[in-house]
Design an enzyme around this catalytic site. Structure first.
Site, mmCIF file in Angstrom:
data_model
loop_
_atom_site.group_PDB
_atom_site.id
_atom_site.type_symbol
_atom_site.label_atom_id
_atom_site.label_comp_id
_atom_site.label_asym_id
_atom_site.label_seq_id
_atom_site.Cartn_x
_atom_site.Cartn_y
_atom_site.Cartn_z
ATOM 1 N NE ARG A 174 -15.070 -3.174 11.782
ATOM 2 C CZ ARG A 174 -14.373 -2.186 11.236
ATOM 3 N NH1 ARG A 174 -14.952 -1.321 10.458
ATOM 4 N NH2 ARG A 174 -13.103 -2.067 11.502
ATOM 5 N NE ARG A 220 -14.411 6.223 6.497
ATOM 6 C CZ ARG A 220 -14.667 5.068 7.087
ATOM 7 N NH1 ARG A 220 -15.609 4.292 6.612
ATOM 8 N NH2 ARG A 220 -14.002 4.702 8.146
ATOM 9 C CE LYS A 249 -8.478 3.666 6.635
ATOM 10 N NZ LYS A 249 -9.341 3.105 7.686
ATOM 11 C CG ASN A 250 -6.326 1.262 9.131
ATOM 12 O OD1 ASN A 250 -7.127 2.193 9.123
ATOM 13 N ND2 ASN A 250 -6.546 0.125 8.497
ATOM 14 C CB CYS A 307 -16.076 -0.185 6.426
ATOM 15 S SG CYS A 307 -15.069 1.016 5.570
ATOM 16 C CG ASP A 326 -7.917 -3.575 5.746
ATOM 17 O OD1 ASP A 326 -9.055 -4.026 6.012
ATOM 18 O OD2 ASP A 326 -7.246 -2.915 6.558
HETATM 19 C C1 EPZ Z 1 -8.605 -2.553 12.020
HETATM 20 O O1 EPZ Z 1 -9.956 -2.641 12.463
HETATM 21 C C2 EPZ Z 1 -8.630 -1.680 10.794
HETATM 22 N N1 EPZ Z 1 -9.220 -0.387 11.105
HETATM 23 C C3 EPZ Z 1 -9.424 -2.337 9.695
HETATM 24 O O2 EPZ Z 1 -9.244 -1.525 8.547
HETATM 25 C C4 EPZ Z 1 -8.867 -3.733 9.395
HETATM 26 O O3 EPZ Z 1 -9.674 -4.372 8.454
HETATM 27 C C5 EPZ Z 1 -8.823 -4.558 10.693
HETATM 28 O O4 EPZ Z 1 -8.071 -3.836 11.714
HETATM 29 C C6 EPZ Z 1 -8.185 -5.928 10.516
HETATM 30 O O5 EPZ Z 1 -6.899 -5.796 10.022
HETATM 31 C C7 EPZ Z 1 -8.490 0.585 11.653
HETATM 32 O O6 EPZ Z 1 -7.336 0.405 11.999
HETATM 33 C C8 EPZ Z 1 -9.134 1.912 11.831
HETATM 34 P P1 EPZ Z 1 -10.005 -5.978 14.557
HETATM 35 P P2 EPZ Z 1 -10.266 -3.268 13.907
HETATM 36 O O7 EPZ Z 1 -10.422 -5.573 15.914
HETATM 37 O O8 EPZ Z 1 -9.114 -3.082 14.787
HETATM 38 C C9 EPZ Z 1 -13.225 -9.186 15.880
HETATM 39 C C10 EPZ Z 1 -9.864 -0.565 6.450
HETATM 40 O O9 EPZ Z 1 -10.410 -0.840 5.366
HETATM 41 N N2 EPZ Z 1 -13.355 -8.414 17.110
HETATM 42 O O10 EPZ Z 1 -8.594 -6.375 14.358
HETATM 43 O O11 EPZ Z 1 -11.560 -2.730 14.318
HETATM 44 C C11 EPZ Z 1 -13.738 -8.439 14.654
HETATM 45 O O12 EPZ Z 1 -15.156 -8.520 14.550
HETATM 46 C C12 EPZ Z 1 -10.314 -1.246 7.681
HETATM 47 O O13 EPZ Z 1 -8.956 0.276 6.571
HETATM 48 C C13 EPZ Z 1 -14.086 -8.919 18.149
HETATM 49 O O14 EPZ Z 1 -14.684 -10.006 18.051
HETATM 50 O O15 EPZ Z 1 -10.383 -4.789 13.551
HETATM 51 C C14 EPZ Z 1 -12.986 -9.104 13.558
HETATM 52 O O16 EPZ Z 1 -13.612 -10.320 13.230
HETATM 53 C C15 EPZ Z 1 -11.695 -1.579 7.837
HETATM 54 N N3 EPZ Z 1 -14.199 -8.187 19.300
HETATM 55 C C16 EPZ Z 1 -11.633 -9.405 14.185
HETATM 56 O O17 EPZ Z 1 -11.861 -9.372 15.603
HETATM 57 C C17 EPZ Z 1 -13.588 -6.986 19.449
HETATM 58 O O18 EPZ Z 1 -13.699 -6.384 20.523
HETATM 59 C C18 EPZ Z 1 -10.526 -8.436 13.836
HETATM 60 O O19 EPZ Z 1 -10.972 -7.110 14.044
HETATM 61 C C19 EPZ Z 1 -12.811 -6.483 18.394
HETATM 62 C C20 EPZ Z 1 -12.708 -7.213 17.222
#
Ligand code: EPZ
Length: 422
Positions: A120, A398, A22-23, A115, A306
């Site tokens: 986020r 989802r 999915k991701n 989610c 995840d």
């Molecule tokens: C991706 O989300 C995945 N979603 C998430 O999958 C997954 O948990 C996550 O990566 C971490 O592996 C999709 O790919 C659609 P991040 P993403 O930006 O990219 C902080 C699932 O269950 N951050 O890597 O949105 C954030 O708050 C899910 O399939 C900032 O501070 O996650 C977090 O603490 C849900 N500023 C960390 O970075 C930003 O601009 C990592 O988030 C962006 C992120």
């Protein structure tokens, strides 16, 4: 509203095919916006989020066809304004921003949903776009980005919790059509990032370092159509592997990539689970009594956030105390009170959950709150005595293709029912 009824107590046995990731597929579909030509994507899981991404691309003017597990996208003409209500439905929609900015020089996209697992923010995505020369403003719940021409730049994309997966992908996609060279330091190394880079490279992008913390993208004038097969979903694979161990069963995952699961396999072995990998197959069976293990989530190649909820469901089955620490998202413990309804003894202290495992679970009505929390409830329900009713399973749909059917094929007693909403 649909619910899942699980009659627990059956050992899972047999083979389960793992679907496409999915991701990876969500940003790959967004990447098709970078060209007017046809992109064909194979091994696309049939999921609610994929359906939402199809509708988002269509709302931008792209032609999208779905045929089983293949999606064909032709973004001949696109507009830069995303549908507010569709984009709000999932986090993955944010990755239309980079391609639209690169292709059209401007985009207006609502702040994404997804989610409920923490704040986020998208500050790192915007930081990267600013570095490429974009002007950014937010108003009325929309982010407006514009740049007549993007220029390659060097940037650090690390955040409070490490790199950002979708942020890295968004900037790579924007930089693919920028003038000159972009270097991203502290880039995410997740297999999904590599898969997106593989797709973009097939479109003609010049990307070096995929899978390492430093990515170097040399912008090209145009990208062309491409055909791509999405990697297997490592999180779905981990979920079935853990379900097999939790139910004292024996399950072989097929069409998976064990190399993407090393941290999970390692923890499962530490807990006493027998895990054998051969090619694209992974066989999991309980070797004897389970042992408690401590787990801390980390960016790839560490233990994935995840899979934290599912691992907790396994530790609930394990005699002794285990500590599960969440380091990526600050509010990712929604499964804890629901596991409690089934009889689990878990206390939260700051970023850690202290699991006193080994108490027998008994079925109860529970609420699925987010995708992976729902998966943890399914695992616990499979182990509980009696009937567990998991409500609001649209979260599961989802991210898990045909979950009830796949579980039934492994011998589980699972039924999907329609429940009248309040
Ligand atoms: C991706 O989300 C995945 N979603 C998430 O999958 C997954 O948990 C996550 O990566 C971490 O592996 C999709 O790919 C659609 P991040 P993403 O930006 O990219 C902080 C699932 O269950 N951050 O890597 O949105 C954030 O708050 C899910 O399939 C900032 O501070 O996650 C977090 O603490 C849900 N500023 C960390 O970075 C930003 O601009 C990592 O988030 C962006 C992120």
């Amino acid at each position: 509203m649909e619910s899942l009824i699980i009659k627990g107590g059956t050992r899972l046995k047999g083979e389960v095919p793992i679907s496409g990731a999915k991701n990876a597929v969500l940003p790959i579909m967004a990447g098709a916006l970078l060209t007017r030509e046809k992109c064909v994507i194979h091994n696309v899981p049939v999921l609610r989020d994929v359906g939402t991404m199809c509708r988002i691309l269509e709302s931008l003017g792209a032609k999208v066809e779905r045929d089983g597990n293949t999606v064909t996208i032709r973004a001949d003409k696109v507009t830069g304004v995303g549908d507010y209500d569709l984009i709000r439905q999932m986090r993955g929609s944010i990755c239309i921003l980079g391609p639209l900015l690169a292709r059209l020089g401007k985009a207006k996209v609502s702040l994404p949903g997804g989610c409920v697992i923490g704040v986020r923010p998208i500050d790192l995505h915007l930081k990267g776009m600013r570095a490429l020369g974009a002007r950014i403003r937010t108003s009325g719940g929309y982010v407006h980005v514009s740049a007549p021409r993007l220029r390659g730049a060097e940037m650090f994309l690390g955040g409070r919790s490490g790199p950002t997966v979708l942020g890295t992908i968004n900037i790579v996609m924007a930089a693919a059509l920028a003038d000159g060279v972009t270097v991203i330091d502290s880039a995410a190394c997740e297999p999904e990032v590599i898969d997106v880079c593989t797709f973009l490279s097939a479109m003609g992008a010049k990307i070096e370092g995929a899978g390492s913390p430093t990515l170097r993208i040399t912008g090209v004038k145009r990208l062309h159509g491409a055909t791509h097969t999405v990697i297997p979903d490592r999180i779905e694979a981990a979920t079935y592997a853990i379900a097999a161990a939790a139910t004292n069963g024996e399950v072989t995952l097929t069409h998976c990539r064990p190399a993407h699961l090393q941290a999970v396999i390692d923890k499962m072995r530490e807990a006493g689970v027998k895990v054998e990998s051969r090619g694209n197959r992974l066989t999991v069976k309980r070797g004897g009594k389970l042992k408690p293990v401590d787990v801390t989530t980390q960016p790839y190649s560490g233990f994935p956030t995840d899979v934290q909820a599912q691992m907790m469901a396994l530790m609930v089955q394990t005699q002794g105390i285990s500590i599960i620490t969440e380091r990526i998202f600050e509010a990712r413990f929604a499964h804890v009170p629901e596991l409690g309804r089934l009889g689990a003894d878990i206390a939260i202290e700051g970023p850690s959950a202290i699991v006193k495992g080994g108490h027998p679970l008994s079925g109860a009505p529970v609420m699925a709150s987010d995708l992976r929390a729902s998966a943890a409830l399914v695992i616990a329900g499979l182990c509980a005595s009696g009937k567990t009713q998991i409500n609001r399973i649209y979260h599961l749909d989802r991210g898990y293709e045909n979950i009830d059917e796949k579980l039934r094929n492994l011998g589980a007693e699972v039924e999907r029912i329609d429940v009248k909403g309040p």
